[in-house]
Design a protein around this motif. Structure first.
Motif, PDB file in Angstrom:
ATOM      1  N   ASP A   1       0.812  -1.219   0.000  1.00 45.25           N
ATOM      2  CA  ASP A   1       0.000   0.000   0.000  1.00 45.25           C
ATOM      3  C   ASP A   1       0.846   1.270   0.000  1.00 45.25           C
ATOM      4  OD1 ASP A   1      -2.421   1.477   0.100  1.00 45.25           O
ATOM      5  OD2 ASP A   1      -2.165   1.744   2.241  1.00 45.25           O
ATOM      6  N   LEU A   2       2.147   1.175  -0.163  1.00 47.15           N
ATOM      7  CA  LEU A   2       3.004   2.355  -0.114  1.00 47.15           C
ATOM      8  C   LEU A   2       3.702   2.571  -1.445  1.00 47.15           C
ATOM      9  CD1 LEU A   2       4.621   1.746   3.388  1.00 47.15           C
ATOM     10  CD2 LEU A   2       2.686   3.220   2.834  1.00 47.15           C
ATOM     11  N   CYS A   3       3.543   3.779  -2.004  1.00 47.69           N
ATOM     12  CA  CYS A   3       4.211   4.127  -3.250  1.00 47.69           C
ATOM     13  C   CYS A   3       5.719   4.057  -3.058  1.00 47.69           C
ATOM     14  CB  CYS A   3       3.799   5.543  -3.667  1.00 47.69           C
ATOM     15  SG  CYS A   3       4.600   6.110  -5.177  1.00 47.69           S
ATOM     16  N   THR A   4       6.416   3.518  -4.036  1.00 50.21           N
ATOM     17  CA  THR A   4       7.874   3.408  -3.930  1.00 50.21           C
ATOM     18  C   THR A   4       8.566   4.734  -4.217  1.00 50.21           C
ATOM     19  OG1 THR A   4       8.105   2.655  -6.232  1.00 50.21           O
ATOM     20  CG2 THR A   4       7.848   0.947  -4.534  1.00 50.21           C
ATOM     21  N   HIS A   5       7.832   5.752  -4.611  1.00 51.64           N
ATOM     22  CA  HIS A   5       8.409   7.072  -4.852  1.00 51.64           C
ATOM     23  C   HIS A   5       8.580   7.838  -3.546  1.00 51.64           C
ATOM     24  CE1 HIS A   5       7.691  11.464  -6.021  1.00 51.64           C
ATOM     25  NE2 HIS A   5       8.934  11.198  -6.347  1.00 51.64           N
ATOM     26  N   ASP A   6       7.481   7.969  -2.771  1.00 48.04           N
ATOM     27  CA  ASP A   6       7.596   8.751  -1.539  1.00 48.04           C
ATOM     28  C   ASP A   6       6.848   8.140  -0.361  1.00 48.04           C
ATOM     29  OD1 ASP A   6       4.958   9.287  -2.069  1.00 48.04           O
ATOM     30  OD2 ASP A   6       5.161  11.461  -2.033  1.00 48.04           O
ATOM     31  N   GLY A   7       6.448   6.882  -0.478  1.00 44.83           N
ATOM     32  CA  GLY A   7       5.790   6.203   0.635  1.00 44.83           C
ATOM     33  C   GLY A   7       4.344   6.599   0.835  1.00 44.83           C
ATOM     34  N   GLY A   8       3.752   7.283  -0.143  1.00 48.87           N
ATOM     35  CA  GLY A   8       2.359   7.708  -0.025  1.00 48.87           C
ATOM     36  C   GLY A   8       1.409   6.522  -0.027  1.00 48.87           C
TER      37      GLY A   8
ATOM     38  N   GLU B   1      -7.352   2.702 -12.510  1.00 47.24           N
ATOM     39  CA  GLU B   1      -7.609   3.009 -13.912  1.00 47.24           C
ATOM     40  C   GLU B   1      -6.923   1.994 -14.803  1.00 47.24           C
ATOM     41  OE1 GLU B   1      -5.969   6.884 -14.521  1.00 47.24           O
ATOM     42  OE2 GLU B   1      -7.461   7.877 -13.261  1.00 47.24           O
ATOM     43  N   GLU B   2      -7.679   1.360 -15.659  1.00 46.56           N
ATOM     44  CA  GLU B   2      -7.132   0.466 -16.679  1.00 46.56           C
ATOM     45  C   GLU B   2      -6.135  -0.540 -16.120  1.00 46.56           C
ATOM     46  OE1 GLU B   2      -5.577   2.989 -19.734  1.00 46.56           O
ATOM     47  OE2 GLU B   2      -7.503   3.988 -20.032  1.00 46.56           O
ATOM     48  N   GLY B   3      -6.522  -1.237 -15.057  1.00 45.03           N
ATOM     49  CA  GLY B   3      -5.685  -2.290 -14.498  1.00 45.03           C
ATOM     50  C   GLY B   3      -4.512  -1.820 -13.672  1.00 45.03           C
ATOM     51  N   ALA B   4      -4.532  -0.553 -13.260  1.00 48.64           N
ATOM     52  CA  ALA B   4      -3.438  -0.005 -12.449  1.00 48.64           C
ATOM     53  C   ALA B   4      -4.023   0.874 -11.350  1.00 48.64           C
ATOM     54  CB  ALA B   4      -2.488   0.813 -13.313  1.00 48.64           C
ATOM     55  N   ILE B   5      -3.258   1.036 -10.275  1.00 45.34           N
ATOM     56  CA  ILE B   5      -3.624   2.009  -9.255  1.00 45.34           C
ATOM     57  C   ILE B   5      -2.692   3.202  -9.410  1.00 45.34           C
ATOM     58  CG2 ILE B   5      -2.230   0.954  -7.418  1.00 45.34           C
ATOM     59  CD1 ILE B   5      -4.822   1.867  -5.643  1.00 45.34           C
TER      60      ILE B   5
ATOM     61  N   HIS C   1       1.776  11.886  -6.812  1.00 46.94           N
ATOM     62  CA  HIS C   1       2.555  12.321  -7.969  1.00 46.94           C
ATOM     63  C   HIS C   1       2.227  11.561  -9.254  1.00 46.94           C
ATOM     64  CE1 HIS C   1       5.092  13.490  -4.448  1.00 46.94           C
ATOM     65  NE2 HIS C   1       4.958  14.640  -5.074  1.00 46.94           N
ATOM     66  N   GLY C   2       1.198  10.725  -9.228  1.00 47.56           N
ATOM     67  CA  GLY C   2       0.717  10.104 -10.451  1.00 47.56           C
ATOM     68  C   GLY C   2       1.415   8.846 -10.922  1.00 47.56           C
ATOM     69  N   ALA C   3       2.330   8.288 -10.135  1.00 47.51           N
ATOM     70  CA  ALA C   3       2.935   7.012 -10.542  1.00 47.51           C
ATOM     71  C   ALA C   3       1.829   5.969 -10.636  1.00 47.51           C
ATOM     72  CB  ALA C   3       3.992   6.573  -9.533  1.00 47.51           C
ATOM     73  N   ARG C   4       1.953   5.083 -11.627  1.00 42.75           N
ATOM     74  CA  ARG C   4       0.961   4.028 -11.832  1.00 42.75           C
ATOM     75  C   ARG C   4       1.603   2.682 -11.551  1.00 42.75           C
ATOM     76  NH1 ARG C   4      -3.368   5.519 -15.152  1.00 42.75           N
ATOM     77  NH2 ARG C   4      -3.509   3.400 -15.935  1.00 42.75           N
ATOM     78  N   PHE C   5       0.843   1.805 -10.894  1.00 41.90           N
ATOM     79  CA  PHE C   5       1.325   0.469 -10.570  1.00 41.90           C
ATOM     80  C   PHE C   5       0.331  -0.554 -11.098  1.00 41.90           C
ATOM     81  CE2 PHE C   5       3.062   3.330  -7.423  1.00 41.90           C
ATOM     82  CZ  PHE C   5       4.388   2.946  -7.341  1.00 41.90           C
ATOM     83  N   ASP C   6       0.836  -1.478 -11.927  1.00 40.48           N
ATOM     84  CA  ASP C   6       0.008  -2.536 -12.486  1.00 40.48           C
ATOM     85  C   ASP C   6      -0.499  -3.434 -11.360  1.00 40.48           C
ATOM     86  OD1 ASP C   6      -0.156  -5.487 -13.620  1.00 40.48           O
ATOM     87  OD2 ASP C   6      -0.455  -4.116 -15.311  1.00 40.48           O
ATOM     88  N   LEU C   7      -1.804  -3.720 -11.341  1.00 42.46           N
ATOM     89  CA  LEU C   7      -2.393  -4.530 -10.269  1.00 42.46           C
ATOM     90  C   LEU C   7      -1.884  -5.963 -10.271  1.00 42.46           C
ATOM     91  CD1 LEU C   7      -6.119  -3.363 -10.407  1.00 42.46           C
ATOM     92  CD2 LEU C   7      -4.297  -2.564  -8.874  1.00 42.46           C
ATOM     93  N   ARG C   8      -1.565  -6.499 -11.437  1.00 38.97           N
ATOM     94  CA  ARG C   8      -1.125  -7.896 -11.526  1.00 38.97           C
ATOM     95  C   ARG C   8       0.370  -8.077 -11.268  1.00 38.97           C
ATOM     96  NH1 ARG C   8      -5.276 -10.773 -13.350  1.00 38.97           N
ATOM     97  NH2 ARG C   8      -6.831  -9.754 -14.659  1.00 38.97           N
TER      98      ARG C   8
END
Length: 100
Positions: free
Chosen positions: A41-48, A56-60, A65-72
């Motif tokens: 649950d933590l973004c690898t950019h800043d821990g958000g 959106e489209e299979g990603a969170i 800052h808008g980084a996208r992470f593929d759910l799979r």
């Protein structure tokens, strides 16, 4: 080993954050109505907190800052420097199981 971690009735708006013992990072569970996904649950950019982002489209999408992470796969886009850890998840009836 498959471990029961939640029931579908616990999900709010298709999301649930769980905290695991053994000092693991929080895990975000997403239920699409058909599938369950589990990722850190933590973004690898800043821990958000990713649970505040949009799916959106299979990603969170990280709300900061808008980084996208593929759910799979956990694969990321910039500004995140590395992918997220994903956990195999499945449903048995109303129970969510993770392979931790």
């Amino acid at each position: 080993m498959w471990t029961p971690v939640a029931n579908l009735e616990e999900f709010k708006d298709g999301r649930l954050v769980i905290r695991r013992p053994e000092h693991r990072r929080p895990i975000l569970l997403l239920y699409t109505g058909e599938e369950v996904f589990a990722l850190e649950d933590l973004c690898t950019h800043d821990g958000g907190p990713l649970h505040e982002g949009e799916v959106e489209e299979g990603a969170i999408v990280c709300p900061r800052h808008g980084a996208r992470f593929d759910l799979r796969t956990g694969r990321q886009t910039l500004p995140a420097p590395r992918p997220l850890k994903v956990f195999p998840a499945r449903l048995e009836g109303e129970t969510v199981l993770l392979d931790l």
